[in-house]
Motif scaffolding. Sequence first.
Motif, PDB file in Angstrom:
ATOM      1  N   ALA A   1      24.505 -14.798  24.327  1.00 31.50           N
ATOM      2  CA  ALA A   1      25.368 -13.619  24.811  1.00 31.50           C
ATOM      3  C   ALA A   1      26.892 -13.735  24.310  1.00 31.50           C
ATOM      4  N   VAL A   2      27.511 -12.690  24.006  1.00 26.91           N
ATOM      5  CA  VAL A   2      28.808 -12.361  23.763  1.00 26.91           C
ATOM      6  C   VAL A   2      29.409 -11.141  24.528  1.00 26.91           C
ATOM      7  N   ARG A   3      30.769 -11.148  25.107  1.00 34.13           N
ATOM      8  CA  ARG A   3      31.116 -10.071  25.633  1.00 34.13           C
ATOM      9  C   ARG A   3      32.623  -9.964  25.334  1.00 34.13           C
ATOM     10  N   LYS A   4      32.741  -8.579  25.040  1.00 34.53           N
ATOM     11  CA  LYS A   4      34.391  -8.508  24.990  1.00 34.53           C
ATOM     12  C   LYS A   4      34.837  -7.201  25.926  1.00 34.53           C
TER      13      LYS A   4
ATOM     14  N   SER B   1      13.993 -10.753  21.756  1.00 36.86           N
ATOM     15  CA  SER B   1      14.562  -9.466  21.878  1.00 36.86           C
ATOM     16  C   SER B   1      16.126  -9.644  21.731  1.00 36.86           C
ATOM     17  N   PHE B   2      16.753  -8.373  21.119  1.00 43.74           N
ATOM     18  CA  PHE B   2      18.125  -8.324  20.881  1.00 43.74           C
ATOM     19  C   PHE B   2      18.712  -7.082  21.810  1.00 43.74           C
ATOM     20  N   GLY B   3      19.904  -7.230  22.252  1.00 44.07           N
ATOM     21  CA  GLY B   3      20.296  -5.951  23.174  1.00 44.07           C
ATOM     22  C   GLY B   3      21.740  -5.753  22.816  1.00 44.07           C
ATOM     23  N   ILE B   4      22.117  -4.702  23.404  1.00 39.75           N
ATOM     24  CA  ILE B   4      23.577  -4.239  23.327  1.00 39.75           C
ATOM     25  C   ILE B   4      23.984  -3.578  24.610  1.00 39.75           C
ATOM     26  N   SER B   5      24.907  -4.087  25.661  1.00 40.15           N
ATOM     27  CA  SER B   5      25.214  -3.380  26.687  1.00 40.15           C
ATOM     28  C   SER B   5      26.491  -3.079  26.931  1.00 40.15           C
ATOM     29  N   LEU B   6      27.201  -2.018  27.652  1.00 38.20           N
ATOM     30  CA  LEU B   6      28.058  -1.349  27.571  1.00 38.20           C
ATOM     31  C   LEU B   6      28.484  -0.997  29.160  1.00 38.20           C
ATOM     32  N   MET B   7      29.727  -1.386  29.468  1.00 38.48           N
ATOM     33  CA  MET B   7      29.871  -1.074  31.091  1.00 38.48           C
ATOM     34  C   MET B   7      31.625  -0.418  31.111  1.00 38.48           C
TER      35      MET B   7
ATOM     36  N   ALA C   1      36.425  -1.856  30.921  1.00 37.97           N
ATOM     37  CA  ALA C   1      35.373  -1.362  30.089  1.00 37.97           C
ATOM     38  C   ALA C   1      34.680  -2.793  29.263  1.00 37.97           C
ATOM     39  N   SER C   2      33.647  -2.984  28.920  1.00 30.21           N
ATOM     40  CA  SER C   2      33.189  -4.240  28.115  1.00 30.21           C
ATOM     41  C   SER C   2      31.998  -3.686  27.124  1.00 30.21           C
ATOM     42  N   ILE C   3      31.692  -4.613  25.959  1.00 29.97           N
ATOM     43  CA  ILE C   3      30.675  -4.265  25.346  1.00 29.97           C
ATOM     44  C   ILE C   3      30.087  -5.762  25.340  1.00 29.97           C
ATOM     45  N   GLY C   4      28.998  -5.767  25.267  1.00 32.76           N
ATOM     46  CA  GLY C   4      28.069  -7.386  25.132  1.00 32.76           C
ATOM     47  C   GLY C   4      26.960  -6.996  24.471  1.00 32.76           C
TER      48      GLY C   4
END
Length: 821
Positions: free
Chosen positions: A738-741, A785-791, A748-751
């Motif tokens: 995992a990586v998070r910016k 699996s692969f995924g993208i997360s937004l917060m 806010a963040s994107i992972g």
Amino acid sequence: MKIYLILFLLFALSFNLKAQNNTTNGKITGKVTDAVTKQPVDFATISVFKQGSTSPFNGGSTDPKGNFKIDNVAPGDYILTVDFIGYKQYKIAHAVVLSTNKNLALGEILLTPLQTQLKEVSVTATGPTVANKIDKLVYSPANDLTSQGGVALDVLQKVPMVSVDINGNVELMGNTNIQFLINGKPSTIFGASITDALQAIPASQIKSIEVITNPGAKYDAAGTGGIINIVLKDNNIQGVNGSVNLTAGTRLENGNFNINAKKGKIGVGAFFSGNENLTSATPSSGNRTSYSNTRDTVTNLGQNGVSNFKRSGYRSGFNINWDITPKDALSASVNFNHFGNNSNGYVNNFQTTSVGGLSIDTNSVNHSTSKFNNNSTDWSLFYKKTFSKKDQELDVLYNQSIGHNTNNYTQQQDYTNVPFPSSGSIGSNPGTDKETNIQIDYNQPVTEDFSIETGAKATIENIDNAVNTQMLSNGAYVANPFQTYSFTYSRKIYAYYLSTTFSLFHNFIDGKAGLRDEYTVSTSDFPNTTIPSYNILAPSFVLSHKIDKTQTIKFSYSYRLERPDYNGLNPFYNISDPHNISTGNPELKPEYGHNFELGYNKSFSNGANIYVAGFYRYNTNDIQSFTTFYPSFTIGDSTYTNVSLNQRYNIGREVTEGVNLFGSIPAGKFTFRSNMFFADRITSNPGSVQVSGLAYRINLNTSYEFAKTLAAEFFINYRSSQRGIQGTNPAFLFYNFAVRKQVLNKKASIGLTAANPFNQYVNVNSTTYGSNFNQNSLREIPLRSFGISLMYKFGKLEFKKDREQQDNAAPDEGGAGGGSK
């Protein structure tokens, strides 16, 4: 009797020591609180230095409510520090004990978590990932990157002393009989399906997970494995704030939204979350060899097929908090839960029966569907009353949970090489599980280092369901009255407890001890089923010694039971595969367990921390699943051949002994965390050979901080195979990245996440055997699996006390060297 005698001696000794604690010197008292969460910090280290000295001459630690008292302090000017791992050190340069007033009351001391930044009215806080408290371990997933966008089961894989197998079954110290709570309250969603319930809770909504391996007398005695309490995020700070989380992936999609608002004495909050495990195909194969009672007939059944599986759910809720007066608070909440799963697929059956020198082949294909749904509502009303005396408190809780569950299946078996007519059935099993809890608790401080807590609770649970079955006859499905019936089950539990919190030998030992009495009355209308009433006296205690400000050792014990749940009791036959049938057991009795644990915690100046726990657990009437092979098995007016029946029974006794190791080591921009579990499980079943098997679980979590707003993480987990009473449960390896910016000033963040990216399937091999059969099976579970997360977080927080609270502050708070406000 030995345990009761020990408890009595501890109580008597604590009173005796207090009576002898007469001295001409003074004392220093105070309370340590987390500056962000406003929760008490227990086990914080208090050190007292003489001016100019680098070594403390006196000190102590905080109790479970964050309070501390340091006796035998001569009048003088001292330096006092407060330390706890994951927090900045709090220092009072001049803590003055006067000769005219020898009692120095520091009031509330607010500890600030590391990496906390306050900018105007915004806050970003990161507390310790794992906090080891006197009676529980708390895991905070705020920086758990690999679980971002996941669900509660993903977080539980990281929690010390907890293990999750490939099927989503959770173990605590090697025991699956766990009482799950949400915000400290029970819910019927866990009785319907623990795995599905945990899949419906987004990881982004979890504030912390509390692991209580030896719960005190205040908690229900249910759960021989212990208690796992999932604490969801909330907010009790002035202002309006909230967050939005969205995740899209190849296997899992979810999203959640929450908003909180507080003005003056009124605070409200609401949330909504939903998730879906996308449809995935799971190939499977197996082979079973069975024998007749005389062993002159041998049947071999080979099976292979594919099952398409899908899971989905959503949760929503609303809560309101009202500070009626500075000493009276009322809160209410209501939550709605929906989750379920469905599968459809086919199985090819190749059956060969050998009698003497003759062999008969019967081939068929079975098409089936299976569907489970749960809709439930939880609501609660909670009243808290505090008094002028510190820590004197009265709590009253009313909680009700109503779950509506439905199990459905269809199956049709068509023969391919013999002229047999097709057979099939459709089964429907709607039911309701209603549980009501009424609880009252009262805490009375007797002295500054001794308090008594008592309370009572009534639990009323009612289960009712119906079974409706249709059979295939002449090409059409018609109702079958012989497999149509209803089932009701009622259980009432009345409990009372008494417990104490104490310090012995001038804070050399801190402890909690208590006794809980629970009386259970159960009734059922299932034919030929009689359930006797029973009573349990459940003692528990924990003793802790602070070796120094970096080392703690504790010993704990509890006596607990496991009552059968909705799924274990439900007599519904799931015949989606006529060769592998499962059902519940209305005659299940409670399982009883003795739990012992010895733990050692060590923290280091660089932020590293280790925790070692050795444990011994002894269960009787152990509840386990058991498979029995029947050459022919009759349900109602229908007879099925070559059947493995899976059902839960009270099986003998089980002893589990082992050790759990947890460590966290920061190294520059790296942080390494590892959790290792090793245990030997010995199961004794009357009439069968004793079974012993070593099991272990090892995981490693590594994170790297490229910059303050960019981080990456790698997690790998291996769970060994486990020998059981009828075979071997599978081993498996799981890993993810995992990586998070973080952007917009960390609002806010994107992972990005990748789970098992180099392996499409995890192969799961298992074996099962009995007196007249042996079986092996293989499932290929798709985990890649692969995924993208937004917060995104919005709103602002206002850190200020209400004027009425300030006006009613205790007069001794903020005295010489007083705590922060």
